[in-house]
Write an enzyme that holds these catalytic residues in place. Structure first.
Site, PDB file in Angstrom:
ATOM      1  N   LYS A  22       0.976  -0.834  -0.020  1.00  0.00           N
ATOM      2  CA  LYS A  22      -0.083   0.039  -0.108  1.00  0.00           C
ATOM      3  C   LYS A  22       0.854   1.458  -0.349  1.00  0.00           C
ATOM      4  CE  LYS A  22      -1.459   1.723   3.969  1.00  0.00           C
ATOM      5  NZ  LYS A  22      -1.445   2.881   4.819  1.00  0.00           N
ATOM      6  N   ASN A  23       1.921   1.034   0.609  1.00  0.00           N
ATOM      7  CA  ASN A  23       2.450   2.716   0.503  1.00  0.00           C
ATOM      8  C   ASN A  23       3.552   2.926   0.110  1.00  0.00           C
ATOM      9  OD1 ASN A  23       1.163   3.042   3.397  1.00  0.00           O
ATOM     10  ND2 ASN A  23       2.782   2.730   4.598  1.00  0.00           N
ATOM     11  N   CYS A 116      -5.180  13.197  12.335  1.00  0.00           N
ATOM     12  CA  CYS A 116      -5.167  11.827  12.032  1.00  0.00           C
ATOM     13  C   CYS A 116      -5.658  10.801  12.903  1.00  0.00           C
ATOM     14  CB  CYS A 116      -4.898  10.834  10.969  1.00  0.00           C
ATOM     15  SG  CYS A 116      -3.557   9.874  11.647  1.00  0.00           S
ATOM     16  N   ARG A 121      -0.179  14.442  13.024  1.00  0.00           N
ATOM     17  CA  ARG A 121       0.740  14.467  11.691  1.00  0.00           C
ATOM     18  C   ARG A 121       0.598  15.946  11.137  1.00  0.00           C
ATOM     19  NH1 ARG A 121      -0.963   8.851   9.907  1.00  0.00           N
ATOM     20  NH2 ARG A 121       0.834   8.807   8.359  1.00  0.00           N
ATOM     21  N   ASP A 309       4.723   0.265  11.561  1.00  0.00           N
ATOM     22  CA  ASP A 309       3.026  -0.073  11.570  1.00  0.00           C
ATOM     23  C   ASP A 309       3.592  -1.774  11.698  1.00  0.00           C
ATOM     24  OD1 ASP A 309       2.630   1.801   9.862  1.00  0.00           O
ATOM     25  OD2 ASP A 309       3.145   1.791   8.141  1.00  0.00           O
ATOM     26  N   ARG A 401      -8.883   0.021   4.185  1.00  0.00           N
ATOM     27  CA  ARG A 401      -7.912   0.624   3.675  1.00  0.00           C
ATOM     28  C   ARG A 401      -6.486   0.880   2.882  1.00  0.00           C
ATOM     29  NH1 ARG A 401      -5.699   4.845   7.672  1.00  0.00           N
ATOM     30  NH2 ARG A 401      -4.316   4.650   5.428  1.00  0.00           N
TER      31      ARG A 401
HETATM   32  N1  EPU Z   1       6.156  14.544  10.633  1.00  0.00           N
HETATM   33  C1  EPU Z   1       6.562  15.829  11.571  1.00  0.00           C
HETATM   34  N2  EPU Z   1       6.430  17.047  10.198  1.00  0.00           N
HETATM   35  C2  EPU Z   1       5.765  16.099   9.070  1.00  0.00           C
HETATM   36  C3  EPU Z   1       6.622  15.029   8.429  1.00  0.00           C
HETATM   37  C4  EPU Z   1       6.186  13.993   9.713  1.00  0.00           C
HETATM   38  O1  EPU Z   1       6.762  15.863  12.456  1.00  0.00           O
HETATM   39  O2  EPU Z   1       6.322  17.063   8.404  1.00  0.00           O
HETATM   40  C5  EPU Z   1       6.063  13.147  11.983  1.00  0.00           C
HETATM   41  C6  EPU Z   1       5.131  12.505  11.641  1.00  0.00           C
HETATM   42  O3  EPU Z   1       3.699  13.530  12.986  1.00  0.00           O
HETATM   43  C7  EPU Z   1       5.345  11.547  12.380  1.00  0.00           C
HETATM   44  C8  EPU Z   1       6.690  10.813  11.933  1.00  0.00           C
HETATM   45  O4  EPU Z   1       7.445  12.218  11.392  1.00  0.00           O
HETATM   46  O5  EPU Z   1       5.322  11.881  14.048  1.00  0.00           O
HETATM   47  C9  EPU Z   1       6.652  10.303  11.305  1.00  0.00           C
HETATM   48  O6  EPU Z   1       6.160  10.311   9.521  1.00  0.00           O
HETATM   49  P1  EPU Z   1       6.362  10.380   8.564  1.00  0.00           P
HETATM   50  O7  EPU Z   1       6.031  11.163   7.664  1.00  0.00           O
HETATM   51  O8  EPU Z   1       7.455   9.046   8.504  1.00  0.00           O
HETATM   52  O9  EPU Z   1       5.208   9.071   7.777  1.00  0.00           O
HETATM   53  P2  EPU Z   1       3.599   9.544   7.164  1.00  0.00           P
HETATM   54  O10 EPU Z   1       4.664   9.720   5.712  1.00  0.00           O
HETATM   55  O11 EPU Z   1       2.940  10.327   6.923  1.00  0.00           O
HETATM   56  C10 EPU Z   1       3.881   6.396   6.913  1.00  0.00           C
HETATM   57  C11 EPU Z   1       3.280   5.567   6.275  1.00  0.00           C
HETATM   58  C12 EPU Z   1       3.020   5.173   7.873  1.00  0.00           C
HETATM   59  C13 EPU Z   1       4.122   4.854   8.745  1.00  0.00           C
HETATM   60  C14 EPU Z   1       4.516   6.379   8.409  1.00  0.00           C
HETATM   61  C15 EPU Z   1       6.780   5.880   9.551  1.00  0.00           C
HETATM   62  C16 EPU Z   1       2.226   6.437   3.803  1.00  0.00           C
HETATM   63  C17 EPU Z   1       1.173   6.634   2.979  1.00  0.00           C
HETATM   64  N3  EPU Z   1       2.296   6.235   5.246  1.00  0.00           N
HETATM   65  O12 EPU Z   1       3.688   8.091   6.711  1.00  0.00           O
HETATM   66  O13 EPU Z   1       1.661   4.225   7.260  1.00  0.00           O
HETATM   67  O14 EPU Z   1       3.526   4.642   9.876  1.00  0.00           O
HETATM   68  O15 EPU Z   1       5.501   6.579   7.107  1.00  0.00           O
HETATM   69  O16 EPU Z   1       6.738   4.504   8.661  1.00  0.00           O
HETATM   70  O17 EPU Z   1       3.138   5.575   3.443  1.00  0.00           O
HETATM   71  C18 EPU Z   1      -0.240   2.612   7.427  1.00  0.00           C
HETATM   72  O18 EPU Z   1       0.581   1.968   6.796  1.00  0.00           O
HETATM   73  O19 EPU Z   1      -0.776   2.694   8.140  1.00  0.00           O
HETATM   74  C19 EPU Z   1       0.684   3.796   7.876  1.00  0.00           C
HETATM   75  C20 EPU Z   1       0.230   5.256   9.076  1.00  0.00           C
END
Ligand code: EPU
Length: 421
Positions: A22-23, A116, A121, A309, A401
């Site tokens: 998915k990701n 969320c 986030r 995850d 999802r």
């Molecule tokens: N963060 C910030 N600022 C930002 C971006 C992130 O503070 O601008 C913080 C977030 O709040 C969080 C941490 O950094 O505490 C990590 O966030 P990251 O940006 O790495 O995660 P993401 O891109 O929002 C993706 C996956 C998530 C997975 C995380 C970590 C997708 C669509 N989602 O989220 O997947 O948990 O990376 O590996 O790729 C899931 O599949 O259930 C899921 C939540």
């Protein structure tokens, strides 16, 4: 309202096929708008998040067709640079369209994805990075109105405060066709980032260092289309393994790769499971003992650490292990919402800030529970499979999802599981 009815205590035994990640597929689908030609994305899972992404692509003017596991995107009709609020709200990861739309259209208008179920986030890292590439971003009443200063985005060095997956993806999408060279320092190293770079490179991008802490993107004038095979879903892999382990069963997984879950395999070994990978047949087998042992400590970390995850599915398995297991969640603020629901099934878990302590019990018992988020929902399914009696699970939109055909997959392993509408 749909619900899952699971009758527990059936030992799982059999084979399951792992779908595409998915990701990986979500940012790759967003990236298809950068391509000058048609992209065929193979091994695409059937998920509500994929449908939501396809709806955004169609709104933007792309043609999207799906046949079996191949989604074909023809971006030649691309004509819009905005995403309406209702489509943005369907899926938080739609923010990854920002870099792609801005690079392709010179402007982008979309709403703030907001918080969320996992916590606030924020997207501050995405916005700061895109601004460094020359995107002017105005934030106005929950909308982001963006346009490029000049003709094209301009490459530069961007150092991420933390290796955010989404921010790394947005930078990759924005910079693939930017002028000059972009360097991402402290980039996310997740396999899904590598997969996105493979797709972009197959379209003609020049990206090196994916999977390492520093990624270099040499901007190209234009990209073409390509055919790309999405990598296996490592979290779906862990979910099936934890489900088999929690029932003292055995599972043979195909179309996956143990290298993707190298940081999780030791937890299964510590719990007393035997895992085996056959290079010849490309099958991953897990065989569980009658009763699992505790997993001393699980610390979630960015890749190559233990994935956040996988925390909830592995926690569900330790609820029936002998002894006390400790979890420390370092990625998200609010990723223990499944704990209250697991407790309804008889799990003994205490949460103190980022730490959860699980005291294994010999047996859980069926109850009515509700999915709190995607991986929390998977944890409830695993716990229900190991519980005495019937469990009813609601709020399945979270599970849908991210899991393609979960009931079917588990039924094939001998689980008693059915969906009622
Ligand atoms: N963060 C910030 N600022 C930002 C971006 C992130 O503070 O601008 C913080 C977030 O709040 C969080 C941490 O950094 O505490 C990590 O966030 P990251 O940006 O790495 O995660 P993401 O891109 O929002 C993706 C996956 C998530 C997975 C995380 C970590 C997708 C669509 N989602 O989220 O997947 O948990 O990376 O590996 O790729 C899931 O599949 O259930 C899921 C939540």
């Amino acid at each position: 309202m749909s619900r899952l009815i699971i009758e527990g205590l059936h030992k799982l035994d059999g084979e399951a096929v792992i779908h595409g990640a998915k990701n990986s597929v979500l940012p790759i689908l967003a990236a298809t708008i950068l391509a000058g030609g048609t992209s065929e994305i193979a091994n695409c899972p059937r998920l509500s998040d994929v449908r939501a992404t396809s709806a955004i692509l169609r709104y933007l003017g792309c043609s999207v067709t799906a046949q079996d596991e191949v989604v074909t995107v023809d971006p030649s009709g691309l004509c819009r640079s905005d995403i309406p609020d209702d489509l943005m709200r369907e899926m938080r990861s739609s923010i990854v369209f920002l870099g792609a739309i801005a690079a392709r259209m010179g402007e982008a208008h979309l709403s703030f994805p907001g918080g969320c179920e996992l916590g606030p986030r924020p997207i501050n890292l995405h916005l700061a990075a895109l601004r460094r590439l020359g995107l002017v971003i105005e934030e106005e009443r929950g909308r982001l109105n963006c346009h490029i200063r000049g003709q094209r985005l301009k490459g530069t060095t961007i150092t991420l405060e933390q290796p955010s997956v989404g921010a790394t993806e947005n930078i990759l999408l924005a910079s693939a066709t930017a002028e000059g060279v972009t360097v991402i320092v402290n980039a996310a190293r997740e396999p899904e980032i590598v997969d996105l770079c493979c797709y972009l490179n197959a379209c003609g991008a020049r990206i090196t260092g994916a999977g390492e802490g520093t990624i270099t993107i040499e901007g190209v004038d234009r990209l073409g289309g390509c055919r790309h095979q999405v990598l296996p879903d490592r979290i779906e892999t862990v979910t099936y393994m934890a489900a088999a382990a929690a029932t003292g069963g055995r599972v043979v997984l195909s179309r996956t790769n143990p290298a993707l879950i190298a940081s999780v395999l030791p937890a299964f070994e510590e719990a007393g499971c035997h895992t085996d990978w056959s290079e010849a047949s490309r099958l991953l087998t897990l065989e569980a003992p009658e009763r699992l042992s505790r997993v001393t400590s699980v610390l979630t970390m960015p890749y190559p650490g233990f994935p956040t995850d996988a925390q909830a599915p592995v926690m569900a398995m330790t609820c029936v292990a002998q002894g006390t297991s400790v979890f420390i969640e370092t990625i998200f603020d609010n990723r223990y919402r499944h704990v209250d629901e697991l407790s309804r099934l008889g799990a003994r878990i205490k949460v103190e800030g980022r730490v959860a302590v699980v005291e294994g019990v010999p047996r859980l018992s069926g109850a009515q529970v509700e999915c709190t988020d995607l991986r929390g929902g998977a944890a409830l399914v695993i716990a229900a499979l190991a519980a005495d009696g019937e469990t009813e699970i609601t709020a399945l939109q979270h599970l849908d999802r991210g899991y393609d055909g979960l009931e079917e997959g588990l039924s094939n392993l001998g689980a008693s599981i059915r969906r009622e509408e």
